[in-house]
Design an enzyme around this catalytic site. Structure first.
Site: not given
Length: 362
Positions: A48, A131, A149
């Site tokens: 991520e 996020y 996102d």
């Protein structure tokens, strides 16, 4: 749409059917990506962080070599920061790597090497915003936490016809509330990844493939024929330009001079050929100042070219000045004199890699 920061879910919107259609499609059509092999929170975390502001296809080889080199939090925590930056070289946004490295050390020191599955604890770690926190908690720990996102905001703005400006920071919180309201509590991992996947593969910024969209019947924008008009996003300010000279010095033995950038700010702790602002010097004044300051004589080669590099907020235009030391002592300037082969062992930002390519020295 009003300016109030609250979006009510339409009464006729069938949450359960939307969840089921999205999750079924995701499980049938999801891409085979290396970070999806298991639910290891460390692997998901690394992926991520790498995927922020970087395309999936670009990330895959970086992720694989990074995980081969640092397969556990202990391996990464023990690594030298320069080694970590070298492993990250080419991915850009190097503060991500520095923050990840620092946060992983905190995991080892404070959490017995286990990535915390608690929202408050996870948020304390450096570089983990809302996020990344949502992605780790939902994908690795099956917790119903939104992970919003740009892809997710685009999908949900069309599905629920939300006309708030997604370029405004406060709008993200609104979308987090929306996703929290409609997400699956039974399978939050597949739900969140399904939204991301849908945005990446089907619900694209331009020319969304609505005819093959698995949630088409739930999409208010498609029903109104306005999917191309959403999301609403005001344009960012034009990037400013900054001009520099890169001074590429070579000593009589053929060594190049490089120096480390400051510990804070843009491209922190990476290496470079020294940069000098053209707002302060023209080339003639720069060379005169340098020769006087360091008691050296430089023989400047001509036609060394220029490189241009676009950051998210600024554009650098760099004129390359190659200069050979012809007399005097090696200048007493902080940095390293190294041969061409050893240049490969230092972490350089992309803008400097472009410069080396231009000069055919790497």
């Amino acid at each position: 749409m009003s300016n109030s920061m609250f979006i009510s879910i339409p009464v006729l919107f069938n949450r359960e059917a939307f969840q089921n259609d999205l999750i079924y499609w995701y499980n049938e059509r999801k891409r085979d990506l290396p970070w999806r092999e298991n639910q290891d929170p460390y692997r998901i975390w690394v992926s991520e962080i790498m995927l922020q502001q970087t395309q999936v296809d670009t990330v895959i080889p970086y992720f694989e070599q990074f995980m081969n080199r640092y397969p556990t939090v202990y391996d990464l925590a023990e690594a030298n920061q320069q080694e970590v930056l070298k492993s990250w070289e080419g991915l850009g946004y190097y503060s991500r790597a520095r923050n990840l490295h620092e946060a992983v050390r905190e995991v080892v020191e404070s959490y017995d090497g286990k990535v915390p599955g608690d929202k408050k604890e996870l948020k304390k770690l450096k570089g983990i915003g809302s996020y990344t926190q949502g992605a780790i908690l939902s994908i690795a720990f099956d917790q119903p936490e939104p992970a919003v996102d740009g892809n997710v905001m685009r999908v949900m703005s069309r599905v629920l016809q939300i006309e708030e400006d997604i370029a405004k920071p406060k709008t993200k919180k609104l979308f987090e509330d929306v996703v929290a309201n409609v997400m699956s509590e039974e399978d939050p991992s597949s739900f969140n990844q399904g939204l991301m996947e849908l945005g990446a593969l089907i619900c694209k910024p331009k020319n969304p493939q609505c005819q093959i969209c698995p949630v088409q019947k739930h999409c208010a924008a498609f029903g109104q024929g306005i999917q191309a008009e959403l999301p609403i996003k005001t344009k960012a300010k034009k990037q400013k330009k900054e001009a520099y000279f890169a001074l590429v010095m070579i000593d009589p033995a053929g060594h190049y001079f490089i120096q480390k950038r400051p510990e804070e700010g843009l491209l922190a702790n990476l290496w470079e050929f020294p940069l000098f602002s053209q707002a302060e010097f023209d080339q003639y004044a720069l060379l005169n100042w340098f020769e006087f300051e360091y008691n050296v004589k430089l023989n400047v080669k001509s036609n060394n070219g220029q490189v241009k590099h676009i950051f998210s907020h600024v554009i650098w235009e760099i004129d390359i000045v190659v200069a050979e030391l012809t007399s005097g002592e090696i200048p007493n300037i902080k940095g390293h004199w190294i041969n061409q082969e050893d240049l490969k062992t230092y972490p350089f930002p992309n803008v400097q890699k472009k410069l080396m390519k231009q000069l055919l020295i790497n």
